[in-house]
Design a protein around this motif. Structure first.
Motif, mmCIF file in Angstrom:
data_model
loop_
_atom_site.group_PDB
_atom_site.id
_atom_site.type_symbol
_atom_site.label_atom_id
_atom_site.label_comp_id
_atom_site.label_asym_id
_atom_site.label_seq_id
_atom_site.Cartn_x
_atom_site.Cartn_y
_atom_site.Cartn_z
ATOM 1 N N LEU A 153 0.834 -1.208 0.000
ATOM 2 C CA LEU A 153 0.000 0.000 0.000
ATOM 3 C C LEU A 153 0.866 1.254 0.000
ATOM 4 C CD1 LEU A 153 -2.788 -1.037 2.536
ATOM 5 C CD2 LEU A 153 -3.032 -0.766 0.066
ATOM 6 N N LEU A 154 1.892 1.290 0.825
ATOM 7 C CA LEU A 154 2.759 2.466 0.895
ATOM 8 C C LEU A 154 3.525 2.671 -0.405
ATOM 9 C CD1 LEU A 154 4.118 2.112 4.543
ATOM 10 C CD2 LEU A 154 2.438 3.748 3.694
ATOM 11 N N ILE A 155 3.957 1.572 -1.019
ATOM 12 C CA ILE A 155 4.660 1.691 -2.300
ATOM 13 C C ILE A 155 3.721 2.245 -3.377
ATOM 14 C CG2 ILE A 155 5.707 0.354 -4.165
ATOM 15 C CD1 ILE A 155 6.939 -1.439 -2.077
ATOM 16 N N ALA A 156 2.487 1.740 -3.400
ATOM 17 C CA ALA A 156 1.532 2.202 -4.411
ATOM 18 C C ALA A 156 1.243 3.694 -4.259
ATOM 19 C CB ALA A 156 0.237 1.391 -4.310
ATOM 20 N N VAL A 157 1.120 4.171 -3.021
ATOM 21 C CA VAL A 157 0.860 5.594 -2.804
ATOM 22 C C VAL A 157 2.091 6.427 -3.154
ATOM 23 C CG1 VAL A 157 0.270 7.322 -1.062
ATOM 24 C CG2 VAL A 157 -0.865 5.110 -1.045
ATOM 25 N N PHE A 158 3.278 5.951 -2.771
ATOM 26 C CA PHE A 158 4.509 6.712 -3.002
ATOM 27 C C PHE A 158 4.831 6.848 -4.484
ATOM 28 C CE2 PHE A 158 9.128 7.007 -3.468
ATOM 29 C CZ PHE A 158 9.394 8.125 -2.689
ATOM 30 N N THR A 159 4.580 5.820 -5.259
ATOM 31 C CA THR A 159 4.929 5.835 -6.685
ATOM 32 C C THR A 159 3.832 6.411 -7.564
ATOM 33 O OG1 THR A 159 4.129 3.546 -6.865
ATOM 34 C CG2 THR A 159 6.482 3.875 -6.438
ATOM 35 N N HIS A 160 2.754 6.897 -6.978
ATOM 36 C CA HIS A 160 1.706 7.498 -7.796
ATOM 37 C C HIS A 160 2.230 8.791 -8.424
ATOM 38 C CE1 HIS A 160 -2.172 9.255 -8.922
ATOM 39 N NE2 HIS A 160 -2.676 8.047 -8.776
ATOM 40 N N PRO A 161 1.944 9.043 -9.699
ATOM 41 C CA PRO A 161 2.508 10.227 -10.360
ATOM 42 C C PRO A 161 2.002 11.554 -9.819
ATOM 43 C CG PRO A 161 0.914 9.103 -11.782
ATOM 44 C CD PRO A 161 1.152 8.213 -10.620
ATOM 45 N N ASP A 162 0.836 11.584 -9.222
ATOM 46 C CA ASP A 162 0.302 12.835 -8.679
ATOM 47 C C ASP A 162 1.078 13.222 -7.426
ATOM 48 O OD1 ASP A 162 -1.172 14.998 -7.913
ATOM 49 O OD2 ASP A 162 -3.120 14.004 -8.056
ATOM 50 N N GLY A 163 1.511 14.495 -7.380
ATOM 51 C CA GLY A 163 2.287 14.956 -6.246
ATOM 52 C C GLY A 163 1.531 14.940 -4.938
ATOM 53 N N PHE A 164 0.212 15.072 -4.991
ATOM 54 C CA PHE A 164 -0.584 15.053 -3.766
ATOM 55 C C PHE A 164 -0.422 13.735 -3.023
ATOM 56 C CE2 PHE A 164 -4.741 14.040 -1.765
ATOM 57 C CZ PHE A 164 -4.714 15.008 -0.776
ATOM 58 N N TYR A 165 -0.154 12.667 -3.765
ATOM 59 C CA TYR A 165 -0.029 11.362 -3.126
ATOM 60 C C TYR A 165 1.248 11.253 -2.300
ATOM 61 C CZ TYR A 165 -4.078 9.373 -5.435
ATOM 62 O OH TYR A 165 -5.359 9.096 -5.821
ATOM 63 N N LYS A 166 2.220 12.120 -2.564
ATOM 64 C CA LYS A 166 3.400 12.121 -1.700
ATOM 65 C C LYS A 166 3.027 12.574 -0.299
ATOM 66 C CE LYS A 166 6.408 10.835 -4.818
ATOM 67 N NZ LYS A 166 5.455 10.546 -5.915
ATOM 68 N N ALA A 167 2.139 13.574 -0.212
ATOM 69 C CA ALA A 167 1.665 13.999 1.108
ATOM 70 C C ALA A 167 0.859 12.888 1.775
ATOM 71 C CB ALA A 167 0.829 15.278 0.982
ATOM 72 N N LEU A 168 0.036 12.200 0.988
ATOM 73 C CA LEU A 168 -0.711 11.074 1.549
ATOM 74 C C LEU A 168 0.229 9.975 2.025
ATOM 75 C CD1 LEU A 168 -3.706 10.728 -0.951
ATOM 76 C CD2 LEU A 168 -3.655 11.865 1.274
ATOM 77 N N TRP A 169 1.326 9.782 1.294
ATOM 78 C CA TRP A 169 2.303 8.777 1.726
ATOM 79 C C TRP A 169 2.919 9.162 3.066
ATOM 80 C CZ3 TRP A 169 7.611 9.654 2.349
ATOM 81 C CH2 TRP A 169 8.365 8.520 2.656
ATOM 82 N N GLY A 170 3.203 10.449 3.265
ATOM 83 C CA GLY A 170 3.733 10.892 4.548
ATOM 84 C C GLY A 170 2.753 10.636 5.680
ATOM 85 N N GLY A 208 1.428 -7.979 -7.764
ATOM 86 C CA GLY A 208 2.852 -8.187 -8.045
ATOM 87 C C GLY A 208 3.651 -6.920 -8.070
ATOM 88 N N GLY A 209 3.260 -5.874 -7.380
ATOM 89 C CA GLY A 209 4.083 -4.690 -7.257
ATOM 90 C C GLY A 209 3.749 -3.582 -8.198
ATOM 91 N N GLY A 210 2.898 -3.800 -9.206
ATOM 92 C CA GLY A 210 2.485 -2.722 -10.074
ATOM 93 C C GLY A 210 3.522 -2.456 -11.149
ATOM 94 N N HIS A 211 3.270 -1.459 -11.984
ATOM 95 C CA HIS A 211 4.146 -1.112 -13.088
ATOM 96 C C HIS A 211 5.026 0.057 -12.689
ATOM 97 C CE1 HIS A 211 2.176 -3.856 -15.785
ATOM 98 N NE2 HIS A 211 1.001 -3.296 -15.555
ATOM 99 N N GLY A 212 6.240 0.115 -13.255
ATOM 100 C CA GLY A 212 7.094 1.271 -13.099
ATOM 101 C C GLY A 212 7.815 1.352 -11.768
ATOM 102 N N VAL A 213 7.817 0.318 -10.953
ATOM 103 C CA VAL A 213 8.498 0.322 -9.671
ATOM 104 C C VAL A 213 9.736 -0.546 -9.792
ATOM 105 C CG1 VAL A 213 8.318 -0.162 -7.208
ATOM 106 C CG2 VAL A 213 6.313 0.622 -8.481
ATOM 107 N N SER A 214 10.904 0.059 -9.616
ATOM 108 C CA SER A 214 12.137 -0.700 -9.720
ATOM 109 C C SER A 214 12.295 -1.615 -8.512
ATOM 110 C CB SER A 214 13.338 0.249 -9.801
ATOM 111 O OG SER A 214 13.470 0.994 -8.602
ATOM 112 N N HIS A 215 13.035 -2.686 -8.709
ATOM 113 C CA HIS A 215 13.256 -3.620 -7.613
ATOM 114 C C HIS A 215 14.061 -2.973 -6.503
ATOM 115 C CE1 HIS A 215 12.591 -7.355 -10.408
ATOM 116 N NE2 HIS A 215 11.533 -6.561 -10.309
ATOM 117 N N ALA A 216 14.975 -2.073 -6.861
ATOM 118 C CA ALA A 216 15.776 -1.398 -5.838
ATOM 119 C C ALA A 216 14.905 -0.514 -4.954
ATOM 120 C CB ALA A 216 16.871 -0.572 -6.511
#
Length: 265
Positions: free
Chosen positions: A16-33, A130-138
């Motif tokens: 869940l945290l990865i999905a919110v953090f990697t969302h392209p909308d900047g507002f989701y970075k605040a939601l991730w925090g 399975g982790g979604g698209h565009g998320v690197s393994h690192a």
């Protein structure tokens, strides 16, 4: 619930945290925090509960023994054997269920994701498993490590605050940082902030609408209309005398009005 690795709660909260953090909308970075802080607080109060329940002592332990003595012999006071037996498989799944579908960084071909991807529908086509698209393994590994540290930090803080020798275990003990403890006990002053930003303006607007629109507008208008109808009824009541002469006069007055309308209009 505390999302301590490698339990199922850790892997689900991590995704869940990865999905919110990697969302392209900047507002989701605040939601991730906000979600990250919430995860830390969840671990804190979860381990607080663990320390109070399984490492008893002091007033908390006395309250438990007192409640047990009062309800001794009452079959409805505690869980039945069937309820306890049903908790065992649930507890086991909570501990190991996350291992059957590890993140892509740990398992390139997760078993459960592969099974669910065979099911048709928009969720499978968008790659929600399975982790979604565009998320690197690192990045996924780094965030999993950081999210695991959150749970461990909640455990450590809860131990020092509510453990067997925690500074907040005895409610009668004076806290080392009274202002900080008061701030935490009051819920970070969120109730006061909520009242100042939402409750108080809402009450003020409601009072304006109540006194100005409801009482001053609607009620006053309805009262004036009711008084007008009562006055008209009082005037019309004078014509309902029951005398034939009055009714004939009204009839001729009406005919005269119709004739004037036809002749001059």
């Amino acid at each position: 619930l505390a999302a301590l690795p490698p339990t199922a709660g850790f892997f689900s909260k991590d995704q869940l945290l990865i999905a919110v953090f990697t969302h392209p909308d900047g507002f989701y970075k605040a939601l991730w925090g906000v979600a990250t802080l919430t995860a830390l607080l969840t671990a804190l109060y979860t381990f607080r509960l663990v320390f109070f329940v399984f490492f008893g002592g002091g007033k908390a332990d006395e309250a438990v023994h007192s409640a047990g003595a009062e309800t001794a012999g009452d079959p409805a006071a505690g869980p039945t054997a069937g309820m306890i037996q049903a908790l065992w498989p649930l507890g086991a799944l909570a501990l190991i269920a996350g291992l059957i579908n590890l993140p892509v960084a740990l398992d390139p071909r997760p078993w459960l994701s592969g099974l669910l991807m065979t099911v048709g529908g928009p969720v499978a086509r968008h790659g929600a498993f399975g982790g979604g698209h565009g998320v690197s393994h690192a990045l996924e590994a780094q965030m999993a490590f950081g999210n695991g540290l959150l749970a461990v930090a909640g455990l450590v803080v809860a131990y020092f605050l509510y453990g067997p020798k925690g500074s907040l275990r005895d409610p009668d003990r004076a806290p080392a940082y009274p202002r900080l403890m008061a701030f935490l006990r009051d819920g970070f002053e969120l109730d006061r902030l909520y009242g100042a930003l939402l409750v108080r303006p809402f009450r003020q607007i409601s009072e304006i609408l109540w006194r100005g629109a409801d009482v001053g507008g609607v009620d006053r208008g309805l009262t004036a209309a009711a008084r007008g109808i009562l006055g008209l009824a009082d005037e019309l009541r004078l014509w309902t005398t029951g005398r034939l002469s009055t009714y004939l006069a009204m009839l001729f007055a009406g005919l005269g009005g119709i004739a004037c309308y036809l002749l001059f209009i």
